[in-house]
Design an enzyme around this catalytic site. Structure first.
Site, mmCIF file in Angstrom:
data_model
loop_
_atom_site.group_PDB
_atom_site.id
_atom_site.type_symbol
_atom_site.label_atom_id
_atom_site.label_comp_id
_atom_site.label_asym_id
_atom_site.label_seq_id
_atom_site.Cartn_x
_atom_site.Cartn_y
_atom_site.Cartn_z
ATOM 1 C CG ASP A 257 -2.149 0.949 0.930
ATOM 2 O OD1 ASP A 257 -3.230 0.435 0.579
ATOM 3 O OD2 ASP A 257 -1.995 2.199 1.041
ATOM 4 C CG ASP B 218 3.254 4.804 -6.803
ATOM 5 O OD1 ASP B 218 2.344 4.014 -7.156
ATOM 6 O OD2 ASP B 218 3.425 5.924 -7.318
ATOM 7 C CG ASP C 13 -9.305 -4.291 -3.124
ATOM 8 O OD1 ASP C 13 -10.271 -4.200 -3.909
ATOM 9 O OD2 ASP C 13 -9.459 -4.383 -1.882
ATOM 10 C CB CYS D 194 -16.341 -1.305 -4.222
ATOM 11 S SG CYS D 194 -15.387 0.050 -3.570
HETATM 12 C C1 LIG Z 1 -9.950 -0.126 -2.177
HETATM 13 S S1 LIG Z 1 -8.734 0.446 -1.142
HETATM 14 C C2 LIG Z 1 -8.140 -1.077 -0.538
HETATM 15 C C3 LIG Z 1 -8.953 -1.741 0.472
HETATM 16 C C4 LIG Z 1 -8.199 -2.899 1.094
HETATM 17 N N1 LIG Z 1 -7.758 -3.885 0.109
HETATM 18 C C5 LIG Z 1 -9.054 -3.562 2.115
HETATM 19 O O1 LIG Z 1 -9.715 -4.547 1.782
HETATM 20 O O2 LIG Z 1 -9.071 -3.069 3.253
HETATM 21 C C6 LIG Z 1 -7.454 0.885 -2.240
HETATM 22 C C7 LIG Z 1 -6.114 1.034 -1.582
HETATM 23 O O3 LIG Z 1 -5.182 1.353 -2.585
HETATM 24 C C8 LIG Z 1 -4.185 2.142 -1.999
HETATM 25 N N2 LIG Z 1 -3.474 2.825 -3.084
HETATM 26 C C9 LIG Z 1 -3.877 3.873 -3.817
HETATM 27 N N3 LIG Z 1 -2.952 4.177 -4.734
HETATM 28 C C10 LIG Z 1 -1.944 3.312 -4.578
HETATM 29 C C11 LIG Z 1 -0.689 3.129 -5.218
HETATM 30 N N4 LIG Z 1 -0.311 3.922 -6.219
HETATM 31 N N5 LIG Z 1 0.104 2.155 -4.777
HETATM 32 C C12 LIG Z 1 -0.263 1.353 -3.761
HETATM 33 N N6 LIG Z 1 -1.436 1.479 -3.121
HETATM 34 C C13 LIG Z 1 -2.269 2.450 -3.525
HETATM 35 C C14 LIG Z 1 -4.936 3.049 -1.073
HETATM 36 O O4 LIG Z 1 -4.113 3.539 -0.062
HETATM 37 C C15 LIG Z 1 -6.021 2.112 -0.549
HETATM 38 O O5 LIG Z 1 -5.665 1.554 0.673
#
Ligand SMILES: C[S@@+](CC[C@H](N)C(=O)[O-])C[C@H]1O[C@@H](n2cnc3c(N)ncnc32)[C@H](O)[C@@H]1O
Length: 625
Positions: free
Chosen positions: A466, A493, A512, A565
């Site tokens: 994350d 990232d 996700d 979602c």
């Molecule tokens: C839908 S949420 C994930 C929910 C998580 N899988 C859960 O079930 O609790 C999307 C996640 O992607 C992360 N995110 C956004 N951009 C990202 C990136 N460039 N690299 C890694 N993570 C990222 C966000 O911080 C967030 O936690």
């Protein structure tokens, strides 16, 4: 609440109407922030006009104009979206990320001087700031467990709503409404998530289950339809800018009852006046006049013909116009209607039994004893193992239930999320798994619980990524609480995965997506007023980068799983098609998801319908070579 009035040629009518509506925006008030009182906030409000001649004509966007035309697009206003007052470039890059997590969590990490000038509150706080020893996660968010947020002491002033009934009251507002008002006020002041505030102010109260449900409905309803309510209330006041925030909140709450809950006008006005008096004892007479105008305004609500006027249609459902338009284009009249109605209903509560730590029987029997009424759940025609709908709401006042949460035996999680986890894990035990966007570990727990239930062991090499360190810290705490194995929790990232994992490949790579989250509107009541049309394109662009980055890390024969979602085609099927068209995507083929809901699409997708789970989308792609 209403009928779907759309006729067969209504789409064209909407297009015309919305064009007219856009034109109309040039004139009347638009793009203003909510009237929070600002420097004048300590005055109750200047009050309505002396007479009682109904809502003000013209000059605001939500109510009827002099010529009967509807007002401007609330969706394009600044009222709620830019609570983030940081300069544009400093904001989180990713829409869903921004919406659901980042603002709050960045705040939690920041010095406590992060104030919102718009709402003028003190240092923001969130549930993680509380020093309570016991906390639970609901949909991945940390919330105070019951008993930890005991009713606050008597207020030192009369401006903010009370957090519950204590001592003799100088008004007759019901405790459920008082609690709802306190929660709504906190939402405004702290820019907090509705579910977090509800968990602290309402779920922990000692009012009856019915009153809790009613108070919850009020809070989510006001948060969901806030833009529409603000317009209506403003239209019924002579000097809306002068209303103190707490008074305005009370008026919006009563307007919600009158307009959207169809409460009897007499009772709603009576309670509304009492509610206003609870925060501004001298404002009862003025509140009475304003709310009587709201009752009169209801006669012409939604201020236009929703069959031909998209603004009226949007207003009818408490949606911004642009979003109502998007939904119509995306899913047609019936689908959009169903989606909007469902989005305004309370979300069902589902739990997942953590198979790593508990059996279904054990958890179900404790919940049943506590009168939680757990019921097995079917999604897309299939029973979801370990998933139960808690018909009466999670009985958090029961000590055994609380212990099950704190010991990680179960978690609250939407039923469709549980199906997605089950499909992503697959039927053959993966030896290695990379979860991109692991956030606070809800899917991590669901994935490993599913693997344990299905294969008798957790996935040995489970790596999470994350972009946020604070989420990863929470993930680590949480997986420990739930007995979940994570080989490496990486922070970074994921659009540059090679930087994070070198040239390693995995049996399964799960993206996700940090999508717009439109499929979860019921649980995140205020998203609809925060999102912007361009957020959808930005989100799809990020998805493309994440998929491109993930592709080389899928082992030949392995699966790349992509989940959202949301319900927009840009973020769902189009994102998959665009990826398959790229050089990296050419190595992949679509594998039909077993639980494909309509039997035709290879993807798994669940629409948001009244009484059902959230909308999710999943694509499974196999690496051919
Ligand atoms: C839908 S949420 C994930 C929910 C998580 N899988 C859960 O079930 O609790 C999307 C996640 O992607 C992360 N995110 C956004 N951009 C990202 C990136 N460039 N690299 C890694 N993570 C990222 C966000 O911080 C967030 O936690």
């Amino acid at each position: 609440m209403h009928n779907d009035h759309r006729s067969h040629n209504q789409r064209r009518s909407y297009d015309r109407a919305s064009q007219g509506d856009r034109n109309a925006q040039g004139g009347a008030r638009q793009n203003r922030g909510p009237r929070t009182g600002g420097a004048r906030g300590d005055r109750d409000f200047r009050g309505p006009r002396k007479d009682d001649r109904g809502p003000r004509k013209g000059g605001f966007s939500g109510g009827p104009h002099r010529d009967g035309r509807p007002g401007a697009d609330r969706g394009s206003r600044r009222d709620f979206a830019p609570r983030d007052d940081r300069p544009r470039d400093d904001r989180p890059q990713h829409p869903r990320d921004d919406r659901r997590y980042d603002q709050r969590d960045d705040r939690a990490r920041s010095p406590r001087d992060d104030r919102s000038p718009r709402f003028g509150g003190g240092p923001r706080r969130d549930s993680r700031e509380a020093s309570h020893p016991r906390e639970i996660f609901v949909d991945g968010k940390l919330m105070a467990a019951p008993d930890q947020d005991a009713p606050r002491g008597p207020r030192s002033d009369d401006r903010g709503p009370r957090g519950g009934a204590r001592g003799p009251k100088a008004h007759r507002a019901t405790t459920a409404r008082e609690l709802a008002l306190a929660a709504i006020h906190q939402l405004r002041q702290r820019d907090a998530f509705a579910q977090d505030v509800i968990a602290k102010t309402i779920d922990t109260s000692r009012i009856s289950r019915e009153d809790r449900a009613f108070a919850t409905r009020l809070v989510l309803g006001v948060a969901s339809t806030r833009g529409t309510l603000e317009d209506i209330v403003s239209s019924c006041m002579d000097s809306p800018d002068d209303a103190a925030p707490a008074v305005r909140d009370a008026l919006c709450l009563s307007a919600y009852e009158i307009i959207f809950l169809q409460k009897s006008p007499h009772a709603a006005v009576d309670q509304g006046v009492e509610l206003v008096k609870s925060v501004a004892p001298r404002a009862g007479g003025l509140a009475n006049a304003v709310l009587r105008r709201v009752v009169r305004a209801k006669e012409s609500f939604p201020f236009g013909d929703p069959r031909t006027d998209i603004a009226a249609y949007a207003r009818l459902h408490g949606f911004p116009v642009w979003l109502a338009q998007r939904l119509l284009a995306e899913m047609g009249p019936q689908g959009a209607h169903s989606f909007m109605v469902a989005s305004n209903e309370p979300a069902p509560v589902y739990i997942a039994v953590n198979a790593v730590k508990a059996s279904d029987d054990e958890v179900v029997s404790v919940l049943a004893d506590a009168h939680g009424e757990p019921e097995p759940v079917t999604v897309a025609g299939r029973t979801v193992p370990g998933c139960y709908r808690i018909v009466s709401g999670v009985p958090l006042n029961d000590g055994r239930v609380r212990r099950m949460f704190s010991q990680g035996l179960l978690l609250v999680s939407d039923a469709t999320s549980q199906v997605v986890a089950s499909l992503v894990v697959g039927q053959e035990a993966p030896q290695s798994f990379l979860e991109i966007g692991a956030g606070r570990a809800t899917k991590t727990i669901l994935d490993q619980s599913c693997a344990y239930r299905r294969f008798g062991a957790q996935i040995p090499d489970y790596v999470t990524v994350d972009v946020h360190a604070f989420k990863t810290k929470l993930l680590q705490e949480r997986v420990q609480q739930y007995g979940i194995e994570v080989a490496e929790p990486l922070i970074g990232d994921a659009t540059d995965l090679t930087e994070l994992v070198g040239d390693r490949t995995f049996d399964r790579v799960f993206v996700d997506s940090p999508c717009t989250g439109l499929g979860t509107l019921r649980r995140h009541a205020d998203i609809r007023w925060r999102l912007r049309p361009e957020t959808i394109e930005e989100s799809a662009a990020l998805d493309a980068r994440l998929l491109a980055s993930a592709a080389p890390h899928v082992a030949p024969g392995g699966i790349l799983a992509y989940a959202t979602c949301t319900i927009t085609h840009e973020e769902n099927a189009d994102a998959v098609a665009a990826f398959l068209d790229t050089e990296a995507g050419a190595a992949f083929e679509v594998v039909p998801c077993d639980a494909s809901s309509d039997g035709r699409s290879p993807f798994f997708s669940v629409a948001l319908e009244p009484g059902g789970p959230d909308a999710h989308f999943l694509a499974l792609l196999r690496r051919k070579f």
